[in-house]
Design a protein around this motif. Structure first.
Motif, short mmCIF file in Angstrom:
data_model
loop_
_atom_site.label_atom_id
_atom_site.label_comp_id
_atom_site.label_asym_id
_atom_site.label_seq_id
_atom_site.Cartn_x
_atom_site.Cartn_y
_atom_site.Cartn_z
N MET B 1 0.85 -1.10 0.60
CA MET B 1 -0.14 -0.17 0.28
C MET B 1 0.79 1.22 0.39
O MET B 1 1.39 1.25 0.69
CB MET B 1 -1.21 -0.08 1.22
CG MET B 1 -2.80 -0.38 0.93
SD MET B 1 -3.14 0.98 2.21
CE MET B 1 -4.31 -0.03 3.32
N THR B 2 0.05 2.16 -0.30
CA THR B 2 0.73 4.00 -0.72
C THR B 2 0.84 4.38 0.73
O THR B 2 0.24 3.98 1.04
CB THR B 2 0.91 3.99 -1.95
OG1 THR B 2 -0.26 4.60 -1.97
CG2 THR B 2 1.94 3.47 -3.26
N ASP B 113 7.35 3.15 2.81
CA ASP B 113 7.95 2.42 2.15
C ASP B 113 7.73 2.12 0.49
O ASP B 113 8.80 2.27 -0.09
CB ASP B 113 7.07 0.68 2.07
CG ASP B 113 6.56 -0.37 2.95
OD1 ASP B 113 5.59 -0.38 3.50
OD2 ASP B 113 8.10 -0.51 3.84
N CYS B 114 6.97 3.92 0.56
CA CYS B 114 6.64 4.05 -1.07
C CYS B 114 5.23 4.88 -0.81
O CYS B 114 4.26 4.86 -0.70
CB CYS B 114 5.39 2.81 -1.65
SG CYS B 114 5.39 3.25 -2.75
N GLN B 116 3.88 8.18 -2.12
CA GLN B 116 3.28 8.50 -3.15
C GLN B 116 2.97 9.52 -3.25
O GLN B 116 2.64 10.56 -4.20
CB GLN B 116 1.81 7.47 -3.71
CG GLN B 116 1.24 7.59 -4.45
CD GLN B 116 0.18 6.79 -5.26
OE1 GLN B 116 -0.99 7.11 -3.86
NE2 GLN B 116 -0.08 6.73 -6.04
N TYR B 148 4.42 12.69 -6.02
CA TYR B 148 2.57 13.96 -6.39
C TYR B 148 2.63 14.47 -5.20
O TYR B 148 2.50 14.61 -3.74
CB TYR B 148 1.25 13.36 -6.57
CG TYR B 148 1.35 12.29 -8.06
CD1 TYR B 148 1.77 10.90 -7.65
CD2 TYR B 148 0.94 12.91 -9.19
CE1 TYR B 148 1.52 10.10 -9.13
CE2 TYR B 148 1.22 12.10 -10.17
CZ TYR B 148 1.62 11.10 -10.58
OH TYR B 148 1.58 10.30 -11.18
N ALA B 250 -8.58 4.52 -2.77
CA ALA B 250 -6.55 3.83 -2.52
C ALA B 250 -7.45 2.93 -1.41
O ALA B 250 -6.30 2.19 -0.91
CB ALA B 250 -6.10 5.39 -3.12
N ARG B 251 -7.01 3.63 -0.17
CA ARG B 251 -7.39 2.46 1.17
C ARG B 251 -8.37 1.99 1.26
O ARG B 251 -7.92 0.54 1.68
CB ARG B 251 -8.16 3.72 1.80
CG ARG B 251 -6.79 5.12 2.58
CD ARG B 251 -7.53 6.35 3.53
NE ARG B 251 -8.44 6.48 2.69
CZ ARG B 251 -9.55 6.98 3.78
NH1 ARG B 251 -9.34 6.15 5.07
NH2 ARG B 251 -10.13 7.97 2.89
N PHE B 252 -9.49 1.37 0.56
CA PHE B 252 -10.74 0.55 0.44
C PHE B 252 -10.07 0.48 -0.57
O PHE B 252 -10.43 0.35 -1.41
CB PHE B 252 -11.96 1.02 0.84
CG PHE B 252 -11.64 1.83 2.46
CD1 PHE B 252 -11.95 3.20 2.96
CD2 PHE B 252 -11.16 0.96 4.04
CE1 PHE B 252 -11.88 4.32 3.60
CE2 PHE B 252 -11.30 1.78 5.08
CZ PHE B 252 -11.64 2.97 5.48
N ASP B 259 -5.94 5.12 -7.83
CA ASP B 259 -5.20 5.79 -6.80
C ASP B 259 -5.02 6.66 -7.40
O ASP B 259 -5.58 7.57 -8.39
CB ASP B 259 -4.17 4.48 -7.29
CG ASP B 259 -3.36 4.44 -6.45
OD1 ASP B 259 -2.44 3.23 -6.20
OD2 ASP B 259 -3.32 5.05 -4.99
N ASN B 261 -1.90 8.76 -7.95
CA ASN B 261 -1.41 8.53 -9.83
C ASN B 261 -2.52 8.82 -10.95
O ASN B 261 -2.14 9.48 -11.46
CB ASN B 261 -0.50 7.97 -9.74
CG ASN B 261 -0.68 6.64 -9.57
OD1 ASN B 261 -1.36 5.89 -9.64
ND2 ASN B 261 0.36 5.31 -9.13
#
Lengths: 396, 452
Positions: B1-2, B113-114, B116, B148, B250-252, B259, B261
């Motif tokens: 997950m971002t 981790d990532c 976004q 972003y 993006a969360r659920f 997403d 992006n």
């Protein structure tokens, strides 16, 4: 012979799940329409094709799941495991943390090369599990970023690594009024790349399947899982084992090979469509009766008049040539033929190309693609290839 | 997950940010029964950064119910404030705190981790949010070019009480033009109108209009409050809901994910035109449980009416470049398709993007509702706001009123002002050009012809 399925992106994974579910239910259905021996032979053949055996008896689908973000894969894996009847391999999936953002260029030029090794390794593992490989079935959509971009990349890779195996790509044509704004760009780029590296492209249009759900199956609030189930139904009938010329109990061994042989005589013409009947909800099935002759007649006319559904078939149209190789299995019937679907697809592609062209003329959204290395020349190449294909179909 | 990092700057930014965290926690608590600080939220909204040049607001936060959510490592404060002066915020505090800000941001990014997206919340009319906020954009672009930058900007209304707000806004806009990926402009007047409308319904006492508690888009977590404690509470909650809905897909999980992006990819055809007008529906849910499909369709129609936009804008009568519909709750693809078909004829899309719709379906509805819709439109209807802003600017600038406050800050010159205005004028010009194509028929570009 076995088929290895590669499911890419949200669409590919959601459909893939429904396909395996349908294949499994179909081969284990309790309808007592044929003898026990027949049933077992059928089951065995189907199982060998799509599932591999595990110790505790739960069959594992011969599939690799790929997505760039984890939510859908997690859902798919757990849905399969929950059903208790079949499941996906524990490690047969590859996912990253961040999606492709509906950007073909990102999927093809960034994610593809970056994860090439891991994905190909997973596929290699599945291939090794098969006694004999018939080929690959790749499920993807054209509108998004992962399915389309990575799909194109993976197909190319499969062409390089497994040059002798056949590849059939199942592509989903997006709704006309858009699900993704840049779907035209993504679709054009996908189509042109797939045309070069795939052996056959089986096309399903969201619009058409949606209509089938609405008109024929009487579903009031259509969800994506309804659409996917209809799709899976059609795909199931394509891939289910078929009797061979030797007689009953012997099924044709090479499904993909057969299909290609009959339907793709020339590499220039590889777009395929599916028509299947009857299309109705489970409830209505109990109240209808069919005869083979009636079904075949309907199907033939559907093909000729280019109708996608049983309703509204134009009976006036007559065919110039006929020569359809029917492959059937009770209680479904399907035809896989490309001749008459061409006109429709050519028109569809034409429209797509035109709207992508318009957008491109004004350089709209192009900066998103050039960011990842897809330049205008690539678009030009894609357009050219597709125009050629459209022209060759028109000439037929 | 971002993950995303939320940066709240200035008084306005911090107050909205607070409401946002309040609602976000409530939402995840409702979805995840186990604990209030579950994995999804902690992984998605990693580390907020709170910045203000005076201590009042941030201190209040640290003493309020959210004091456990934040810790002092995430704060940057000063005492004197920016005095509603963009130059103070941008030049003086910018250089003073650049290192500190960078360090905090780097720490936040390391925990992810990532990473976004950065969500920046600020106002345009003041000094800190406007000046330091936009300084931050440049820093983020240099330091994290791949991440972003989504900016939620509160534009000043015409009856704003800060006299120099046109200066601050225009100076800030130049930075937004150049360094933001996506801007969601919002103005106070529209928010206020929305609240008045809701109050009218709630207090009208009609028999069938009992509103479900917690379903008001303006209500804070906790019990339904008749009287809001702080004057801007209700308005801030609307903006907080906007941000929640934006990130919901993006969360659920859902059947058609979107997403962050993808927002930029689909809604920004040209890099400079990245201003997205937003609208949220429904504003409240009636207590009546039977919701026939007509109500659902009403939700879609409302999203396009000018009364529901979070900014003074009338998208129906302007030109659409692209439109995104993010649906939450028990809505299926057929409902979505049906409504798009229904509404399409009354909307005008630019000729090369006639089918410019981006849709997403998320299965988890917001708290208190059974379904909701967020519409983001890249539409030329933002132009009038910009034009008006420029006029107010010119009125002040012609008389050189208050200019000395800015010019006495080191690094500020008159050229800053003229550059800022020309940047805005160029943007307005782009929108003008697009509008000019509104009435032209769709040009038939000839197909690529090839030799066979």
């Amino acid at each position: 012979m076995s088929i290895v399925t590669v499911q890419l992106g949200q669409c590919g994974n959601q459909i893939g799940f429904e396909v395996f579910d349908t294949l499994f239910s179909d081969s284990h259905s309790s309808q007592g329409l044929c003898s026990k021996r027949e049933n077992e032979a059928y089951q065995a053949s189907c199982k060998e094709r799509f599932f591999s055996e595990e110790e505790n008896g739960v069959p594992i689908a011969r599939a690799v799941l790929v997505d760039m973000e984890p939510k859908v894969i997690n859902q798919t894996l757990s849905k399969a495991a929950q059903s208790g009847r079949w499941k996906y391999g524990q490690h047969a999936y590859f996912c990253q943390k961040q999606g492709s953002g509906n950007n073909w260029a990102y999927g093809y030029s960034v994610h593809g090369p970056r994860h090439e090794e891991s994905i190909m390794n997973l596929i290699q593992k599945e291939v090794e599990k098969c006694d004999s490989l018939s080929g690959f079935f790749i499920i993807m959509s054209m509108a998004g970023g992962t399915g389309s971009g990575i799909g194109a990349f993976v197909t190319q890779n499969l062409q390089d690594h497994y040059a002798h195996s056949l590849k059939m790509n199942q592509i989903i044509w997006p709704y006309g009024t858009g699900e993704v704004i840049v779907q035209n760009y993504n679709s054009i780029l996908t189509l042109s790349h797939l045309y070069r590296s795939s052996d056959a492209l089986l096309v399903h249009e969201n619009d058409a399947v949606h209509k089938i759900c609405a008109k024929l199956m009487n579903i009031k609030q259509i969800s994506f899982s309804d659409i996917n189930q209809v799709l899976a139904h059609q795909l199931g009938s394509v891939f289910q084992p078929v009797y061979s010329a030797e007689g009953s109990f012997h099924y044709r061994r090479n499904p993909l090979g057969d299909l290609m042989e009959n339907l793709v005589p020339h590499p220039e013409f590889k777009m395929l469509g599916v028509r299947n009947i009857p299309q109705m909800s489970e409830n209505s099935l109990a109240y209808s009766t069919f005869t083979w002759a009636g079904l075949l007649k309907h199907l033939r006319q559907m093909l000729i008049s280019n109708a996608k559904m049983e309703e509204g078939i134009d009976w006036q149209v007559r065919p110039p040539i006929s020569g359809l190789p029917p492959l059937g299995k009770m209680p479904l019937n399907k035809e896989l033929h490309f001749n008459t679907s061409i006109a429709n697809l050519a028109i569809l592609r034409g429209k797509d190309v035109q709207s992508a062209d318009l957008g491109k003329k004004l350089r709209a959204y192009l900066h998103q693609y050039t960011k990842f290395g897809i330049e205008e020349e690539d678009f030009l190449d894609s357009f050219t290839l597709l125009e050629q294909v459209v022209a060759s179909y028109y000439n037929l | 997950m971002t993950q995303s990092v939320v940066v709240q700057i200035g008084q306005c930014g911090n107050q909205i940010g607070c409401c946002f965290w309040d609602l976000a926690l409530r939402e995840h608590a409702a979805v995840n029964q186990k604990g209030i600080y579950d994995e999804a939220i902690s992984s998605f909204f990693r580390n907020a950064v709170l910045i203000d040049m005076e201590e009042g607001v941030v201190n209040e936060i640290l003493q309020g119910p959210l004091r456990d959510v934040f810790d002092s490592k995430q704060l940057i404060t000063d005492i004197s404030g920016s005095g509603n002066n963009w130059a103070m915020g941008h030049k003086v505090f910018g250089s003073l705190y650049q290192e500190q800000i960078l360090e905090k941001l780097r720490k936040s990014a390391e925990h992810c981790d990532c990473l976004q997206c950065f969500f920046i919340i600020h106002s345009m009319g003041g000094g800190t949010g406007s000046g330091l906020g936009t300084f931050l954009l440049k820093v983020l672009e240099d330091e994290f070019p791949e991440v972003y930058r989504f900016v939620t900007s509160i534009y000043p209304s015409s009856e704003d009480d800060v006299i120099t707000s046109p200066y601050n806004s225009i100076l800030a806009m130049k930075e937004l033009n150049e360094h933001a990926d996506c801007v969601l402009p919002i103005d106070n007047q529209s928010l206020f109108d929305i609240i008045s409308k809701i109050d009218l319904v709630v207090n009208s006492g009609k028999l069938d209009t009992t509103v479900k508690p917690k379903s008001l888009v303006t209500s804070s977590a906790g019990a339904l409050k008749k009287q809001h404690k702080k004057p801007f509470d209700a308005m801030n909650n609307i903006v907080a809901n906007l941000l929640l809905n934006l990130t919901s897909s993006a969360r659920f999980e859902g059947s058609l994910n979107m997403d962050l992006n993808e927002i930029s990819m689909n809604l920004v055809p040209f890099p400079q035109l990245h201003y997205l007008v937003s609208s949220l529906t429904p504003l409240y849910t009636l207590a009546d449980v039977n919701i026939p499909p007509r109500r659902l369709d009403q939700m879609f129609s409302d999203a396009f009416s000018k009364d529901h936009q979070l900014m003074r804008a009338d998208p129906k009568h302007s030109l659409y470049l692209a439109c995104a519909l993010m649906v939450r709750g028990n809505v299926q693809i057929s409902d979505l398709r049906r409504n798009i078909e229904r509404l399409k004829p009354s909307l005008r899309f630019v000729s090369w993007n006639q089918e410019g719709w981006k849709t997403s379906l998320c299965s988890v509805p917001p708290v208190g509702h059974s379904h909701s819709l967020l519409a983001l439109a890249n539409n030329t209807c933002v132009k009038p706001t910009f034009v008006e802003l420029r006029e107010r600017f010119m009125r002040l600038y012609k008389k050189k009123a208050h200019l000395h406050h800015y010019l006495q800050v080191e690094g500020m010159e008159e050229s800053c002002f003229t550059e800022a205005v020309s940047s805005l004028s160029a943007l307005i010009q782009e929108y003008n050009q697009l509008d000019a194509t509104k009435s032209m028929p769709v040009a038939d570009i000839p197909r690529l012809s090839i030799a066979m």
